[in-house]
Design an enzyme around this catalytic site. Structure first.
Site, short mmCIF file in Angstrom:
data_model
loop_
_atom_site.label_atom_id
_atom_site.label_comp_id
_atom_site.label_asym_id
_atom_site.label_seq_id
_atom_site.Cartn_x
_atom_site.Cartn_y
_atom_site.Cartn_z
N LEU A 58 0.85 -1.20 0.00
CA LEU A 58 0.00 0.00 0.00
C LEU A 58 0.88 1.25 0.00
O LEU A 58 1.92 1.28 0.66
CB LEU A 58 -0.91 -0.01 1.23
CG LEU A 58 -1.98 -1.09 1.20
CD1 LEU A 58 -2.65 -1.22 2.56
CD2 LEU A 58 -3.03 -0.81 0.12
N ASN A 70 -2.37 -6.70 9.01
CA ASN A 70 -2.04 -7.74 8.04
C ASN A 70 -1.80 -9.06 8.75
O ASN A 70 -1.32 -9.08 9.88
CB ASN A 70 -0.76 -7.34 7.29
CG ASN A 70 -0.35 -8.34 6.22
OD1 ASN A 70 -1.19 -8.86 5.48
ND2 ASN A 70 0.95 -8.61 6.12
N HIS A 84 0.29 -12.67 8.28
CA HIS A 84 1.41 -13.17 7.48
C HIS A 84 1.84 -14.55 8.00
O HIS A 84 1.96 -14.73 9.22
CB HIS A 84 2.58 -12.18 7.54
CG HIS A 84 3.72 -12.61 6.68
ND1 HIS A 84 3.72 -12.45 5.31
CD2 HIS A 84 4.87 -13.24 6.99
CE1 HIS A 84 4.83 -12.95 4.82
NE2 HIS A 84 5.55 -13.45 5.80
N ASP A 120 5.64 -6.43 4.68
CA ASP A 120 5.39 -7.22 5.89
C ASP A 120 6.19 -6.70 7.08
O ASP A 120 6.75 -7.46 7.87
CB ASP A 120 5.68 -8.71 5.63
CG ASP A 120 4.78 -9.26 4.54
OD1 ASP A 120 3.58 -8.95 4.55
OD2 ASP A 120 5.28 -10.00 3.67
C1 GAR Z 1 -2.42 -16.29 3.87
O1 GAR Z 1 -1.63 -17.39 4.25
C2 GAR Z 1 -1.77 -14.99 4.29
O2 GAR Z 1 -1.11 -15.08 5.51
C3 GAR Z 1 -0.81 -14.76 3.16
O3 GAR Z 1 -1.54 -15.10 2.01
C4 GAR Z 1 -2.44 -16.17 2.35
C5 GAR Z 1 -3.82 -15.81 1.83
O4 GAR Z 1 -4.71 -16.87 1.97
N1 GAR Z 1 -0.34 -13.41 3.14
C6 GAR Z 1 0.92 -13.08 2.84
O5 GAR Z 1 1.75 -13.89 2.49
C7 GAR Z 1 1.22 -11.59 2.95
N2 GAR Z 1 2.60 -11.36 2.74
P1 GAR Z 1 -6.28 -16.62 1.88
O6 GAR Z 1 -6.53 -15.81 0.60
O7 GAR Z 1 -6.87 -18.00 1.78
O8 GAR Z 1 -6.71 -15.89 3.11
#
Ligand code: GAR
Length: 179
Positions: free
Chosen positions: A85, A99, A101, A137
């Site tokens: 963002l 967020n 992560h 992150d």
């Molecule tokens: C999740 O594991 C989240 O933690 C990760 O993307 C996935 C989304 O899954 N986010 C990141 O890696 C951010 N850097 P979802 O669409 O099923 O919630």
């Protein structure tokens, strides 16, 4: 009121919905994100803000922030939102963007945290919920929970299970603190 930003499957969005949290708007950078289907099924307004339709990221983020504001959003949750963002967005929601992560930050930031943890051979990884700043992150940690890497075959599933519990817990606390 919560606005959720998504890019993919939306299992974390689903966890927020299942927890009964007041999600009032869901936006994505990708029109094919399955998360949008989940939101529509829950009767929540959705919109896509693709980079293709805007001059640059800052302009896209401003329009996105304004759309969320129009829907009464006070707290923004990034639930698998895979774009950084920019300042015009961050300025409109100071200390109100969260967020989730799939690692113990600051270890393994980025889009492939679980694979990166497996490749690095660590014994323990986990989940972080944190406030968002302009970094990848980065930002103050609100909650972290460890997940053992072994057995490796079930790591993805176990990390997601922790996310689906921890994210709604933290978001609920933030909503209570704000009112
Ligand atoms: C999740 O594991 C989240 O933690 C990760 O993307 C996935 C989304 O899954 N986010 C990141 O890696 C951010 N850097 P979802 O669409 O099923 O919630």
């Amino acid at each position: 009121m919560i606005g959720v930003l998504v890019s993919g499957n939306g299992t974390n969005l689903q966890a927020l919905l299942d927890a009964g949290l007041p999600v009032r708007a869901v936006a994505s950078n990708r029109k094919d994100a399955y998360a949008l289907v989940r939101a529509r099924e829950a009767g929540i307004p959705v919109a896509t803000f693709s980079l293709d339709c805007h001059a640059n990221r800052a302009e896209r983020d401003l329009v996105l922030a304004m759309w969320l504001e129009e829907h009464g959003v006070e707290l923004v949750v990034l639930a698998g939102y895979m774009h950084l963002l920019t300042e015009p967005f961050l300025r409109r929601f100071p200390n109100c963007i969260v967020n989730v992560h799939p690692s113990l930050l600051p270890s393994f930031p980025g889009a492939h945290a679980i694979d990166d943890a497996l490749a690095a051979g660590v014994e323990t990884t986990g989940v972080t919920v944190h406030l968002v700043d302009e970094g990848l992150d980065t930002g103050p940690v609100l909650a972290q929970e460890e997940v053992p890497v072994e057995p490796r075959e079930t790591l993805v599933e176990r990390v997601h299970a922790v996310e689906h519990r921890l994210l709604p817990e933290v978001v609920r606390e933030l909503c209570l603190a704000a009112h």
